[in-house]
Write an enzyme that holds these catalytic residues in place. Structure first.
Site, short mmCIF file in Angstrom:
data_model
loop_
_atom_site.label_atom_id
_atom_site.label_comp_id
_atom_site.label_asym_id
_atom_site.label_seq_id
_atom_site.Cartn_x
_atom_site.Cartn_y
_atom_site.Cartn_z
CB SER A 142 -0.89 0.02 1.24
OG SER A 142 -1.58 1.27 1.31
CE1 TYR A 156 -4.46 -2.41 4.56
CE2 TYR A 156 -3.69 -0.15 4.32
CZ TYR A 156 -4.11 -1.33 3.75
OH TYR A 156 -4.19 -1.45 2.39
P1 NDP Z 1 -11.62 -5.87 -1.07
O1 NDP Z 1 -12.03 -5.96 0.35
O2 NDP Z 1 -12.43 -5.11 -2.02
O3 NDP Z 1 -11.38 -7.35 -1.65
C1 NDP Z 1 -10.62 -8.24 -0.89
C2 NDP Z 1 -10.47 -9.56 -1.58
O4 NDP Z 1 -9.65 -10.39 -0.76
C3 NDP Z 1 -11.77 -10.30 -1.77
O5 NDP Z 1 -11.66 -11.13 -2.89
C4 NDP Z 1 -11.86 -11.13 -0.48
O6 NDP Z 1 -12.60 -12.30 -0.65
C5 NDP Z 1 -10.41 -11.48 -0.27
N1 NDP Z 1 -10.09 -11.68 1.13
C6 NDP Z 1 -10.34 -10.86 2.17
N2 NDP Z 1 -9.91 -11.43 3.31
C7 NDP Z 1 -9.38 -12.61 2.95
C8 NDP Z 1 -8.78 -13.66 3.67
N3 NDP Z 1 -8.67 -13.63 5.00
N4 NDP Z 1 -8.34 -14.74 3.01
C9 NDP Z 1 -8.47 -14.83 1.65
N5 NDP Z 1 -9.04 -13.87 0.93
C10 NDP Z 1 -9.49 -12.78 1.56
O7 NDP Z 1 -10.12 -5.27 -1.00
P2 NDP Z 1 -9.27 -4.48 -2.11
O8 NDP Z 1 -9.45 -5.10 -3.43
O9 NDP Z 1 -9.50 -3.04 -1.91
O10 NDP Z 1 -7.79 -4.76 -1.55
C11 NDP Z 1 -6.94 -5.76 -2.10
C12 NDP Z 1 -5.52 -5.51 -1.60
O11 NDP Z 1 -5.11 -4.20 -1.98
C13 NDP Z 1 -5.37 -5.57 -0.08
O12 NDP Z 1 -4.14 -6.16 0.25
C14 NDP Z 1 -5.38 -4.11 0.33
O13 NDP Z 1 -4.71 -3.88 1.53
C15 NDP Z 1 -4.64 -3.51 -0.86
N6 NDP Z 1 -4.86 -2.07 -1.01
C16 NDP Z 1 -6.10 -1.57 -1.32
C17 NDP Z 1 -6.29 -0.22 -1.46
C18 NDP Z 1 -7.60 0.39 -1.80
O14 NDP Z 1 -7.71 1.62 -1.75
N7 NDP Z 1 -8.63 -0.37 -2.14
C19 NDP Z 1 -5.16 0.72 -1.26
C20 NDP Z 1 -3.91 0.09 -0.96
C21 NDP Z 1 -3.78 -1.26 -0.84
P3 NDP Z 1 -13.80 -12.70 0.39
O15 NDP Z 1 -14.95 -11.80 0.08
O16 NDP Z 1 -14.09 -14.13 0.13
O17 NDP Z 1 -13.23 -12.47 1.77
#
Ligand code: NDP
Length: 247
Positions: A142, A156
């Site tokens: 991030s 985080y």
């Molecule tokens: P979302 O919450 O929109 O999506 C998360 C995804 O990860 C879903 O597919 C979810 O599936 C899965 N997931 C969540 N928890 C788990 C777990 N314990 N084990 C396996 N799968 C899991 O998140 P984003 O797409 O926004 O974020 C993705 C990555 O990008 C993260 O690492 C986040 O920290 C990073 N990020 C995001 C930013 C943003 O602004 N959006 C900014 C900077 C970094 P399910 O529904 O089945 O749990």
């Protein structure tokens, strides 16, 4: 013309929604066969698989909570069993509990550490057993892992800072095997984790140079570059895709 990732096998953790789903679809568009993991959303995961298959690609979905080491290891083994090898690991699964640090419960601290750091360690170790020269390990860290513009994200930010140093240290350790390790650092990207609509979004948008949230495809594009052959001399790098938030 053959596609850039033709014949490659990729595993994207947390690939059922948001940034991970966009990465899975983009890598499949570039010719890779893709496995995605998810924790709860089996319908969402199935729809990502269907979308890839509809476009002529190969994909599977595997239920594996990133905090469950045995499930994560099994997901890597299932990917190799299904497709025969593993060339690209994208450690995307991640979570946050936005609140004041002093109010964070021990359970929340454990969860964010176990998903954002421990899950990344375990998946990477399991994947490396199968990876040959030319393989790619890609973290989704991030922009907040380098610079924190607002309160409410202390644990985080600490986990994403750890992901950054994990990337740099591992790049040094496995460079001799011809495997690259890079960290794509998104800024504010419109997903369920960080919706572009709402109070929380206003200061984030204002902090960017481009004065807007990013789209999931703008992260997937950087991941596709790092996964592909043109990034062969890029390793140990923190590649920030944040609309200039950290500028
Ligand atoms: P979302 O919450 O929109 O999506 C998360 C995804 O990860 C879903 O597919 C979810 O599936 C899965 N997931 C969540 N928890 C788990 C777990 N314990 N084990 C396996 N799968 C899991 O998140 P984003 O797409 O926004 O974020 C993705 C990555 O990008 C993260 O690492 C986040 O920290 C990073 N990020 C995001 C930013 C943003 O602004 N959006 C900014 C900077 C970094 P399910 O529904 O089945 O749990």
């Amino acid at each position: 013309m053959s596609k850039k990732l033709e014949g490659k096998i990729a595993l994207v953790t947390g690939g059922s929604r948001g940034i991970g789903a966009a990465i899975a679809k983009r890598l499949a568009d570039d010719g890779a066969s893709v496995a995605i993991t998810y924790s709860k959303g089996s319908d969402a995961a199935a729809s990502v698989v269907k979308a890839i298959q509809r476009d002529g690609g190969k994909a599977i979905a595997i239920q594996a909570d990133a905090a469950d080491a045995e499930a994560v290891k099994a997901a890597v083994e299932k990917t190799v069993a299904a497709f025969g090898q593993l060339d690209v690991l994208v450690n995307n699964a991640g979570t946050a509990f936005p609140k004041s640090f002093e109010e964070a419960t021990p359970e929340e601290l454990d969860r964010v550490i176990n998903i954002n750091i421990r899950g990344v360690f375990v998946a990477t170790q399991a994947a490396l057993k199968h990876m040959k020269s030319g393989s790619r390990i890609i973290m989704i860290g991030s922009a907040i892992g380098e610079r924190v513009a607002a309160p409410g994200l202390v644990p985080y930010a600490a986990t994403k800072g750890a992901v950054k140093m994990f990337t740099q240290a591992l790049a040094r350790e496995i460079g001799s095997r011809g495997i690259t390790v890079n960290n794509v650092q998104p800024g504010p990207i419109d997903t369920e984790l960080n919706p572009a609509a709402g109070d929380w979004a206003v200061p984030q948008k204002a902090a960017t140079a481009l004065n807007r949230y990013g789209h999931v495809d703008e992260i997937a594009a950087m991941v596709a570059f790092v996964a592909g052959p043109e990034s062969s001399y890029v390793t140990g790098a923190n590649l920030t895709v944040d609309g200039g938030m950290n500028a």
